[in-house]
Design a protein around this motif. Structure first.
Motif, mmCIF file in Angstrom:
data_model
loop_
_atom_site.group_PDB
_atom_site.id
_atom_site.type_symbol
_atom_site.label_atom_id
_atom_site.label_comp_id
_atom_site.label_asym_id
_atom_site.label_seq_id
_atom_site.Cartn_x
_atom_site.Cartn_y
_atom_site.Cartn_z
ATOM 1 N N HIS A 95 0.846 -1.197 0.000
ATOM 2 C CA HIS A 95 0.000 0.000 0.000
ATOM 3 C C HIS A 95 0.876 1.240 0.000
ATOM 4 C CE1 HIS A 95 -2.634 3.185 1.264
ATOM 5 N NE2 HIS A 95 -2.425 3.053 2.557
ATOM 6 N N THR A 96 0.666 2.103 -0.984
ATOM 7 C CA THR A 96 1.295 3.422 -0.995
ATOM 8 C C THR A 96 0.475 4.333 -0.104
ATOM 9 O OG1 THR A 96 2.111 3.112 -3.244
ATOM 10 C CG2 THR A 96 2.017 5.369 -2.411
ATOM 11 N N ASP A 174 -11.173 -4.815 1.904
ATOM 12 C CA ASP A 174 -9.725 -5.076 1.929
ATOM 13 C C ASP A 174 -8.964 -4.481 3.108
ATOM 14 O OD1 ASP A 174 -9.802 -2.386 1.213
ATOM 15 O OD2 ASP A 174 -9.236 -2.739 -0.870
ATOM 16 N N CYS A 175 -9.661 -3.977 4.139
ATOM 17 C CA CYS A 175 -8.941 -3.378 5.266
ATOM 18 C C CYS A 175 -8.375 -4.450 6.191
ATOM 19 C CB CYS A 175 -9.859 -2.448 6.055
ATOM 20 S SG CYS A 175 -10.333 -0.968 5.123
ATOM 21 N N PRO A 199 -6.240 0.378 2.523
ATOM 22 C CA PRO A 199 -5.462 0.481 1.280
ATOM 23 C C PRO A 199 -6.056 1.485 0.286
ATOM 24 C CG PRO A 199 -5.767 -1.813 1.894
ATOM 25 C CD PRO A 199 -6.667 -1.006 2.783
ATOM 26 N N GLY A 200 -5.168 2.285 -0.300
ATOM 27 C CA GLY A 200 -5.577 3.259 -1.296
ATOM 28 C C GLY A 200 -6.088 4.567 -0.738
ATOM 29 N N PHE A 278 -10.659 10.934 2.088
ATOM 30 C CA PHE A 278 -10.792 9.478 2.091
ATOM 31 C C PHE A 278 -9.765 8.867 1.132
ATOM 32 C CE2 PHE A 278 -15.524 9.822 3.496
ATOM 33 C CZ PHE A 278 -15.164 9.762 4.824
ATOM 34 N N ASP A 279 -10.169 8.519 -0.088
ATOM 35 C CA ASP A 279 -9.204 7.888 -0.995
ATOM 36 C C ASP A 279 -8.244 8.923 -1.575
ATOM 37 O OD1 ASP A 279 -11.374 8.953 -2.514
ATOM 38 O OD2 ASP A 279 -10.781 7.736 -4.222
#
Length: 411
Positions: A95-96, A174-175, A199-200, A278-279
């Motif tokens: 994850h970036t 996906d957390c 992620p993301g 958020f994202d």
């Protein structure tokens, strides 16, 4: 993967334990990666991965630490670290993670807060227990429109609790409740012994030192959460980490939102007035050469990285004249997954003299980095006319021109 970085129980100065960081503030510890080239490797070593702490770095005995599960579940629970590690499946994600304040220093006039430049971002392997497995085990509700609130355990009794509410659909997708970073237990500043990893999404959503998770029918909002046992749980959801232009005194508070995408919130005419962080937004950065470098040779390779939260990076372009003209760069391996950095290269045949180099990325939805940050007087709430909106706390900046580097090419 061999473990890297400091032992999670080892204490000492931040500079000693993280030699690859530029320390902005010692207490609470806040530091960014010190060089663009630190981001050139596929995985960012822990001693080069940025650190962001709001209150303090707590001293935690993992053997005594528990995570409370409550709210809209059939059975509430107190989960020990041993249970999280051994009683559930284990998954990893590359994850970036970018701090939402990354690039704050490029706002003019200055925005509030520590003046992060380019280095509050890192690409790491996070390993832990899927949140979906925990929720399934204890009968977590699955209705549409629910949220999961994660509370950190670092706040002193007289401070606001760091709490973030995440849509339950994202949590189940996906957390992780992560307990390892790059193959070893996390260091204290990165959330040891357990951190929610989203992620993301911007790093402010990946709550560290998690001590309570609660399934809810909305975000933390209202009197029950502004004064819960004498502490405010809403500050970091409803006030901080919002796009607030200069003309607004306070952001509007919402119990729930239909649109989750940060970008879409920033561009909708109706709905959320002050976007939630958020994202992550589409962004890129040249990792070589460094700013101020003197270069020579008929062919020079430029390299960099790009990321775009939950969406794929479609293309990256490079300019050698400050953004007047652009050529497409080439992606180079390895592919580490949906949420990992994309690496790119561009071979340049320069003329002697001074040049300003920039990169800009476009995601799969056709969204491209803007050129600059707007003036406060423009009162922008979203990206318009190739400008990112100036906002009081300098969040979300993905403008490409401030990230450019100036180099001299010798004859």
């Amino acid at each position: 993967m061999a473990p890297d970085g400091p032992d999670p129980r080892r204490r000492g100065s931040l500079t000693e334990r993280y030699p690859g960081l530029d320390v902005l503030v010692d207490e609470p510890p806040n530091a960014q990666t010190a060089a663009r080239s630190n981001l050139a490797t596929p995985i960012t070593p822990r001693d080069e991965h940025f650190v962001r702490v709001h209150h303090r770095t707590p001293e935690i005995d993992a053997d005594e630490w528990t995570v409370s599960l409550a709210g809209l579940v059939e059975d509430e629970a107190e989960l020990s670290m041993e249970e999280l590690r051994c009683a559930f499946p284990t998954e990893s994600v590359v994850h970036t993670m970018e701090c939402s304040g990354n690039g704050r220093t490029y706002f003019e006039p200055d925005a509030e807060g520590d003046q992060w430049s380019f280095g509050a971002v890192g690409n790491a392997v996070w390993t832990g227990t899927p949140m979906s497995a925990v929720l399934d085990e204890y009968g977590g509700a699955t209705d549409d429109g629910l949220w999961l609130s994660a509370m950190g355990g670092e706040a002193p009794p007289d401070k606001d609790v760091f709490c973030r509410s995440i849509p339950l659909a994202k949590v189940r997708e996906d957390c992780l409740l992560a307990y390892e970073m790059n193959g070893a237990p996390m260091a204290p500043e990165h959330g040891y012994p357990v951190r929610l990893v989203v992620p993301g999404w911007f790093g402010n959503n990946s709550v560290k030192w998690v001590e309570e998770i609660r399934v809810m029918d909305g975000m933390v909002e209202g009197e029950a959460w502004t004064d819960r046992d004498g502490q405010d749980y809403t500050q970091y959801q409803q006030s901080s980490y919002r796009i607030v232009p200069d003309q607004d005194e306070q952001p509007d508070r919402h119990r729930s939102v239909d649109t989750v995408s940060t970008y879409d919130q920033m561009t909708e005419d109706e709905g959320v007035r002050n976007a939630y962080l958020f994202d992550q937004l589409v962004k890129s950065l040249l990792t070589t050469p460094e700013d101020g470098a003197t270069l020579s040779g008929p062919r020079i390779e430029l390299s960099g990285v790009a990321w775009s939260g939950e969406d794929a990076v479609e293309r990256v372009e490079v300019s050698t004249d400050g953004g007047e003209s652009w050529d497409e760069a080439t992606f180079v391996g390895p592919d580490l997954g949906r949420y990992a950095l994309d690496r790119f290269r561009y071979v340049w045949e320069p003329e002697p003299g001074e040049h300003t180099l920039c990169s800009r990325a476009t995601d799969e939805r056709g969204r491209t980095q803007p050129a600059t940050v707007s003036d406060p007087e423009d009162e922008l709430r979203g990206i318009e006319n190739d400008e990112f909106p100036w906002n009081v706390k300098g969040y979300g900046n993905n403008a490409y021109r401030p990230l450019g580097v100036t180099v001299e090419v010798e004859a």
